[in-house]
Design a protein around this motif. Structure first.
Motif, PDB file in Angstrom:
ATOM      1  N   VAL A 171      23.398  59.765  98.779  1.00  0.00           N
ATOM      2  CA  VAL A 171      23.621  58.610  97.889  1.00  0.00           C
ATOM      3  C   VAL A 171      22.570  58.934  96.782  1.00  0.00           C
ATOM      4  N   LEU A 172      21.015  59.320  97.125  1.00  0.00           N
ATOM      5  CA  LEU A 172      20.146  59.546  96.207  1.00  0.00           C
ATOM      6  C   LEU A 172      20.481  60.673  95.507  1.00  0.00           C
ATOM      7  N   LEU A 173      21.094  61.739  96.033  1.00  0.00           N
ATOM      8  CA  LEU A 173      21.475  62.942  95.148  1.00  0.00           C
ATOM      9  C   LEU A 173      22.556  62.711  94.204  1.00  0.00           C
ATOM     10  N   GLY A 174      23.707  62.000  94.769  1.00  0.00           N
ATOM     11  CA  GLY A 174      24.967  62.271  94.382  1.00  0.00           C
ATOM     12  C   GLY A 174      25.167  60.907  93.253  1.00  0.00           C
ATOM     13  N   GLN A 175      24.491  59.964  93.470  1.00  0.00           N
ATOM     14  CA  GLN A 175      24.673  58.410  92.750  1.00  0.00           C
ATOM     15  C   GLN A 175      23.619  58.121  92.070  1.00  0.00           C
ATOM     16  N   VAL A 176      22.706  57.810  92.819  1.00  0.00           N
ATOM     17  CA  VAL A 176      21.423  57.438  92.078  1.00  0.00           C
ATOM     18  C   VAL A 176      20.805  58.131  91.078  1.00  0.00           C
ATOM     19  N   SER A 177      20.919  59.469  91.060  1.00  0.00           N
ATOM     20  CA  SER A 177      20.278  60.321  90.388  1.00  0.00           C
ATOM     21  C   SER A 177      21.197  60.352  88.972  1.00  0.00           C
TER      22      SER A 177
END
Length: 369
Positions: A109-115
């Motif tokens: 989620v952090l790598l693929g969305q929030v970033s």
């Protein structure tokens, strides 16, 4: 060819839910757990935040050719509500605290969305007692999860926002909570004047939001508006489960019938109900692979022109080019024609640029930082 028997279809639908935990009306029924709900997060503490400025966490990762904004000079914030990351059926609401069992998808989620928002903004993503697969259609479990999200948002506004413009972004279960949050905590309140946009992706969002003061984004420079879509293969009926026959909170009560059409905004730029060719797609990000690093790290190179996008009857239909690169299809794609896990990844560069452009537009029209 005969149609699938009702029982086979029911088992099939439940299998899809078990894969991604994104379709509340089809969620598998389990015996009600007897255990009390897990302890509530305290948003004064670091462990209550999945992403928070100053950590250099995975959300600060960037692909080649892109750069994360300096957090100290960023002119806006993002409040991101994460999707379902808990795989178990043993509880109604999952603990928010970190462990591999509970949060094996948080890195993705952090790598693929929030970033996707680190080019414009400081990033805040609260942990919350998310609803498990077994309880996705249980109002009490959803209410508990939402209570954490709303508490986190109020804490963010009081202690961290400091009058800055902000974006609300979400995916899947997070989008359900974000749609409620907008109604209860933003629309019609002074804080709405600072809302740059709402990116409510991967979940059902009624187009009646326009009737209560949150119009659908029609141009790339429009602010104070909502963007939403759900990606699936052309013509797939099963992929539509994410937007059909939903139960959702609307203007003070739960709605489970006569739902409004779902919002579909083309993320490649043609607007609500629009269509764009693959040449408009500036770069897609493959779904992140485990194991994840502990801190920000380079993301893979983006794949340009992977797919176009066409809004049709509330769904965003896509057709990936052949041969298809790895990292964009999964079991849900194979079984249901859904690209749910890659709702952000398929349009990563365009979403990134869209957020940067809307922040710039808000600053230009408001005349302040």
């Amino acid at each position: 060819m005969t149609r699938c028997p009702v029982l086979v279809r029911r088992i099939f639908f439940r299998s899809l839910v078990a894969i991604m935990a994104t379709m509340p009306v089809m969620a598998a029924q389990a015996e009600k757990p007897s255990a009390p709900p897990p302890v509530a997060p305290d948003y004064q503490g670091d462990d209550a935040w999945l992403a928070f400025p100053g950590r250099n966490g995975l959300e600060r990762s960037t692909p080649p050719g892109h750069k994360a904004v300096d957090e100290k000079s960023a002119s806006a914030d993002v409040f991101f509500i994460h999707p379902t990351t808990y795989r178990g059926n043993d509880v109604e609401n999952a603990p928010y605290t970190q462990s591999e069992k509970v949060e094996e998808l948080n890195g993705a989620v952090l790598l693929g969305q929030v970033s996707a928002f680190n080019g414009c903004c400081r990033l805040y993503a609260p942990r919350y007692r998310q609803t498990s697969v077994a309880a996705l259609n249980r109002p009490a479990a959803s209410d508990l999860a939402y209570s954490d999200v709303s508490a986190a948002f109020r804490y963010y506004l009081k202690h961290h926002n400091k009058g800055r413009p902000f974006i609300i972004a979400s995916h899947s279960q997070g989008t359900q909570h974000a749609a409620t949050l907008l109604q209860r905590e933003v629309l019609g309140r002074p804080v709405q004047s600072r809302l740059i946009a709402a990116y409510l992706i991967g979940g059902y969002v009624p187009d009646s939001f326009a009737e209560i003061g949150l119009p659908i984004c029609e141009t790339s420079r429009q602010t104070g508006c909502v963007i939403s879509y759900n990606a699936g293969k052309q013509g797939s009926r099963l992929a539509r489960l994410v937007i059909e026959n939903k139960r959702y909170w609307w203007q003070g009560k739960m709605i489970d019938h006569d739902q409004a059409p779902a919002v579909c905004v083309d993320p490649l730029g043609s607007g609500p109900g629009g269509s764009s060719p693959a040449t408009a797609n500036l770069g897609s990000l493959p779904f992140p692979k485990m194991p994840y690093p502990e801190k920000a790290a380079p993301l893979p190179a983006l794949v340009p022109n992977l797919t176009g996008a066409t809004c049709r009857a509330g769904m965003l239909e896509v057709k990936l080019r052949s041969p298809q690169p790895t990292g964009f299809s999964d079991k849900l794609t194979f079984l249901a024609g859904s690209y749910h896990r890659n709702d952000y990844g398929l349009f990563y560069a365009n979403l990134r640029g869209d957020a940067i452009g809307r922040v710039d537009a808000w600053r230009a029209t408001q005349g302040r930082r």
